[in-house]
Design an enzyme around this catalytic site. Structure first.
Site, PDB file in Angstrom:
ATOM      1  N   LYS A 272       0.862  -1.191   0.000  1.00  0.00           N
ATOM      2  CA  LYS A 272       0.000   0.000   0.000  1.00  0.00           C
ATOM      3  C   LYS A 272       0.889   1.228   0.000  1.00  0.00           C
ATOM      4  O   LYS A 272       1.694   1.414   0.914  1.00  0.00           O
ATOM      5  CB  LYS A 272      -0.918   0.010   1.229  1.00  0.00           C
ATOM      6  CG  LYS A 272      -1.679   1.327   1.422  1.00  0.00           C
ATOM      7  CD  LYS A 272      -2.626   1.292   2.615  1.00  0.00           C
ATOM      8  CE  LYS A 272      -3.241   2.680   2.875  1.00  0.00           C
ATOM      9  NZ  LYS A 272      -4.175   2.679   4.031  1.00  0.00           N
ATOM     10  N   LYS A 284     -10.300  13.072   7.286  1.00  0.00           N
ATOM     11  CA  LYS A 284      -9.911  12.742   8.663  1.00  0.00           C
ATOM     12  C   LYS A 284      -9.945  14.011   9.510  1.00  0.00           C
ATOM     13  O   LYS A 284      -9.546  15.073   9.030  1.00  0.00           O
ATOM     14  CB  LYS A 284      -8.477  12.188   8.690  1.00  0.00           C
ATOM     15  CG  LYS A 284      -8.323  10.774   8.205  1.00  0.00           C
ATOM     16  CD  LYS A 284      -6.866  10.336   8.317  1.00  0.00           C
ATOM     17  CE  LYS A 284      -6.638   9.004   7.619  1.00  0.00           C
ATOM     18  NZ  LYS A 284      -7.305   7.875   8.256  1.00  0.00           N
ATOM     19  N   ASP A 295       1.541   6.458   5.302  1.00  0.00           N
ATOM     20  CA  ASP A 295       0.594   5.502   4.735  1.00  0.00           C
ATOM     21  C   ASP A 295       1.140   4.793   3.488  1.00  0.00           C
ATOM     22  O   ASP A 295       0.430   4.025   2.847  1.00  0.00           O
ATOM     23  CB  ASP A 295      -0.729   6.217   4.421  1.00  0.00           C
ATOM     24  CG  ASP A 295      -1.943   5.339   4.673  1.00  0.00           C
ATOM     25  OD1 ASP A 295      -1.814   4.332   5.389  1.00  0.00           O
ATOM     26  OD2 ASP A 295      -3.021   5.663   4.140  1.00  0.00           O
ATOM     27  N   ASP A 354     -12.090   7.183   3.076  1.00  0.00           N
ATOM     28  CA  ASP A 354     -10.926   6.945   3.930  1.00  0.00           C
ATOM     29  C   ASP A 354     -10.551   5.460   3.972  1.00  0.00           C
ATOM     30  O   ASP A 354      -9.497   5.105   4.487  1.00  0.00           O
ATOM     31  CB  ASP A 354     -11.205   7.488   5.337  1.00  0.00           C
ATOM     32  CG  ASP A 354      -9.936   7.695   6.152  1.00  0.00           C
ATOM     33  OD1 ASP A 354      -8.835   7.620   5.563  1.00  0.00           O
ATOM     34  OD2 ASP A 354     -10.045   7.929   7.372  1.00  0.00           O
ATOM     35  N   GLU A 356      -9.345   3.715   1.676  1.00  0.00           N
ATOM     36  CA  GLU A 356      -8.767   3.786   0.335  1.00  0.00           C
ATOM     37  C   GLU A 356      -7.698   2.722   0.092  1.00  0.00           C
ATOM     38  O   GLU A 356      -7.475   2.310  -1.040  1.00  0.00           O
ATOM     39  CB  GLU A 356      -8.165   5.177   0.101  1.00  0.00           C
ATOM     40  CG  GLU A 356      -6.736   5.398   0.635  1.00  0.00           C
ATOM     41  CD  GLU A 356      -6.614   5.277   2.142  1.00  0.00           C
ATOM     42  OE1 GLU A 356      -7.639   5.399   2.823  1.00  0.00           O
ATOM     43  OE2 GLU A 356      -5.496   5.036   2.632  1.00  0.00           O
ATOM     44  N   ARG A 358      -7.532  -0.467   0.745  1.00  0.00           N
ATOM     45  CA  ARG A 358      -8.033  -1.726   0.171  1.00  0.00           C
ATOM     46  C   ARG A 358      -8.342  -1.573  -1.312  1.00  0.00           C
ATOM     47  O   ARG A 358      -8.303  -2.543  -2.059  1.00  0.00           O
ATOM     48  CB  ARG A 358      -9.242  -2.207   0.983  1.00  0.00           C
ATOM     49  CG  ARG A 358     -10.421  -1.278   0.959  1.00  0.00           C
ATOM     50  CD  ARG A 358     -11.401  -1.563   2.091  1.00  0.00           C
ATOM     51  NE  ARG A 358     -10.890  -1.091   3.382  1.00  0.00           N
ATOM     52  CZ  ARG A 358     -11.520  -1.238   4.548  1.00  0.00           C
ATOM     53  NH1 ARG A 358     -12.685  -1.866   4.596  1.00  0.00           N
ATOM     54  NH2 ARG A 358     -11.005  -0.777   5.665  1.00  0.00           N
TER      55      ARG A 358
HETATM   56  N1  BES Z   1      -4.335   4.741   6.646  1.00  0.00           N
HETATM   57  C1  BES Z   1      -5.478   4.484   7.436  1.00  0.00           C
HETATM   58  C2  BES Z   1      -5.199   3.498   8.576  1.00  0.00           C
HETATM   59  C3  BES Z   1      -4.216   3.932   9.623  1.00  0.00           C
HETATM   60  C4  BES Z   1      -4.637   4.332  10.865  1.00  0.00           C
HETATM   61  C5  BES Z   1      -2.848   3.830   9.395  1.00  0.00           C
HETATM   62  C6  BES Z   1      -3.723   4.688  11.847  1.00  0.00           C
HETATM   63  C7  BES Z   1      -1.933   4.190  10.373  1.00  0.00           C
HETATM   64  C8  BES Z   1      -2.368   4.615  11.596  1.00  0.00           C
HETATM   65  C9  BES Z   1      -6.573   3.889   6.561  1.00  0.00           C
HETATM   66  O1  BES Z   1      -6.588   4.305   5.241  1.00  0.00           O
HETATM   67  C10 BES Z   1      -7.886   4.282   7.137  1.00  0.00           C
HETATM   68  O2  BES Z   1      -8.166   5.443   7.151  1.00  0.00           O
HETATM   69  N2  BES Z   1      -8.665   3.306   7.571  1.00  0.00           N
HETATM   70  C11 BES Z   1      -9.944   3.541   8.132  1.00  0.00           C
HETATM   71  C12 BES Z   1     -10.930   2.569   7.517  1.00  0.00           C
HETATM   72  C13 BES Z   1     -12.362   2.837   7.858  1.00  0.00           C
HETATM   73  C14 BES Z   1     -12.804   4.130   7.230  1.00  0.00           C
HETATM   74  C15 BES Z   1     -13.208   1.691   7.364  1.00  0.00           C
HETATM   75  C16 BES Z   1      -9.833   3.315   9.631  1.00  0.00           C
HETATM   76  O3  BES Z   1      -9.133   2.407  10.059  1.00  0.00           O
HETATM   77  O4  BES Z   1     -10.442   4.101  10.379  1.00  0.00           O
HETATM   78 ZN    ZN Z   2      -4.820   4.874   4.472  1.00  0.00          ZN
HETATM   79 MN    MN Z   3      -7.610   6.094   4.954  1.00  0.00          MN
END
Ligand code: BES
Ligand code: ZN
Ligand code: MN
Length: 508
Positions: A272, A284, A295, A354, A356, A358
């Protein structure tokens, strides 16, 4: 880059700024570890007693600096804690050695040369100490101004320890030399990955990352192909394009192929590579985006692992896929409610922009699957849910094959990376049912890390063994440095990927 050499010099006669020795935690106070005999002798055999007087216990992370006695050429002795003395008849485990070497290297930043007189009875110890020392001797200085750099000692950064002589290892011993060389190549790539992770997102765009990969590929005999936004559109990469379309800096899919003529197996690694994750239209909140340059840590890990495999000449084919995009909100961005047509042909209703990672991974996993590799491993800072589940130092492993998941977990343990096997419960799939598309990019909140894993699983080609490493916790370290782990990008999962490649390789 810190230079490390195996040295036959004695700890007493080495000209250096400091000699590092190990001190372990014994039942009745600190115990001087093997490798430091000459130093202890210069202290008339009283080093343990002196350390105890100074409050040293031998605990992990502990650093005690002493003025050297007259028998030593170096002016300073630095005793670093190794944790508990191993059980009778057992050697020091690799990870305590790795961490102690890292702690010592960090404590010596700003110094020119140090001799490390730590236990190195086995070649595995040489590897661990070399890795720890070179990972600890890391600093990200690219953005520090000349003025601040010059002010060493005040506010200015201390440059990493410049030169390490590893004592007790034999430079003419082939196995010793090979162990050190492997550790040097591996840690150089880990430190390069850390640099990429730490590079601010205004500079490390998808295009810039692709350029770095192209240059490194050339240098190391790796074939590199870059799909730009036009090629991605032509190829129908709806996931990668959908995530990247809100950004002023367009997405890329990079393919790195290291091949060996005697290879019998092919390992595909998918990373990723979100160079910045603002969340997109599902923006966010403040407090959640300051570190989101991290990321792309999965892509950095994949990149490092492919280059390391090439440098080590492993007899296995390793293909790396870097799914690079910047997730930004704009008038051109994907909206919550949009449906994307993925590279696989599946349609995805984007309920949350967010989620993204996947989306870009799905396209890359489908593309990787076309080449029918024996194994696919994807690496991603995928979910906050995994951080909630496992904390900041442990990555989650999911897989469509329980035995493979177990073996990845074991390999991670061997190289000193904390990980934990996680399930992919089938009942969580229905939460991603969409009324208008084949699948939604979000499901139930509970078990969000597993939901993301289930989403990815649908894009893995028929019959291919696959594992997913969610490194959202350990990829970026925000606390105080410890062991060989600095603040910022850590290089999580790289040692695991390289060891996996070694295990998959035909033995030399
Ligand atoms: N990049 C984030 C996940 C993340 C969180 C990485 C903390 C490093 C530290 C990912 O893209 C994300 O935003 N995931 C969301 C998914 C949700 C919207 C289903 C999450 O985990 O809140
Ligand atoms: Zn992310
Ligand atoms: Mn995200």
């Amino acid at each position: 880059m810190t230079a490390l050499t195996l040295s036959t010099a004695g700890a007493a006669t080495l000209r250096a700024d400091a000699i590092v020795v190990g001190v372990a935690k014994g039942a009745r106070g600190p115990v001087v570890a093997p490798g430091a005999e000459a130093v202890d002798k210069a202290f008339d055999g009283k080093l343990a007693a002196i350390l105890e007087t100074l409050g040293s216990t031998g605990a992990e992370g502990e650093v005690t600096k002493l003025p050297a006695p007259s028998g030593l050429k170096a002016p300073v002795v630095l005793a670093v804690g190794l944790g508990p003395v191993p059980a009778k008849g057992e050697a020091y485990a690799s990870e305590p050695l790795r961490r102690a070497a890292g702690t010592a290297a960090r404590a010596l930043s700003g110094t020119k040369k140090a001799g490390f007189a730590l236990p190195v009875d086995e070649t595995g110890d040489i590897e661990a100490v070399t890795e720890g020392a070179l990972l600890g001797a890391y600093a990200f200085t690219a953005y520090l101004g000349g003025e601040k750099n010059a002010k060493k000692g005040d506010n200015g950064p201390k440059l990493p320890l410049a030169e390490i002589a590893l004592l007790g290892a034999k430079p003419r011993d082939k196995a010793h030399k090979a162990a050190a060389d492997r550790a040097i190549a591996l840690t150089e790539e880990i430190n390069r990955a850390r640099d990429l992770i730490n590079t601010p997102p205004n500079d490390l765009t998808p295009e810039a990352f692709a350029a770095v990969a192209t240059a490194a590929g050339k240098e190391n005999g790796i074939k590199v192909q870059v799909l730009d936004e036009k090629a991605l559109a032509k190829g129908g990469y709806g996931g990668i394009l959908g995530v990247g379309q809100g950004s002023a800096t367009p997405p890329r899919l990079v393919r790195l192929a290291y091949t060996h003529p005697q290879a019998e197996k092919t390992l595909a690694l998918v990373g990723k590579g979100i160079t910045y994750d603002s969340g997109g239209i599902s923006l966010k909140p403040a407090g959640h985006n300051e570190t989101m340059k991290c990321d792309m840590s999965g892509a950095a890990a994949v990149f490092a692992a492919v280059v390391a495999a090439a440098r080590l000449g492993l007899r296995v084919n390793v293909t790396g896929w870097l799914a690079l995009a910047e997730n930004m909100p704009s008038g051109a961005a994907t909206r919550p409610g949009d449906v994307l047509r993925m590279y696989s042909g599946k349609t995805v209703e984007v309920l949350n922009t967010d989620a993204e990672g996947r989306l870009v991974l799905a396209d890359a996993i489908t593309r990787a699957s076309e080449e029918k590799p024996d194994v696919i491993v994807d690496v991603a800072t995928l979910t906050g849910a995994m951080v909630l589940a496992l904390g900041n130092r442990t990555f989650g492993i999911m897989s469509n094959d329980d035995a493979f998941r177990t073996s990845v977990h074991e390999i991670a343990g061997e190289v000193g990376e904390a990980s934990w096997p996680m399930p992919l419960p089938a009942d969580l799939r229905k939460g991603m049912d969409s009324p208008i598309a084949d699948i939604a990019n979000m499901g139930e909140r509970m078990g969000g890390g597993l939901v993301a894993g289930l989403f990815l699983k649908e894009f893995v080609g028929e019959g291919i063994t696959w594992a997913h490493l969610d490194i959202a916790g350990p990829a970026f370290h925000e606390g105080a440095p410890y062991g060989y782990t600095p603040k910022g990008g850590t290089g999580s999962a790289i040692r695991t990927l390289v060891k996996l490649a070694e295990r998959t390789a035909v033995s030399a």
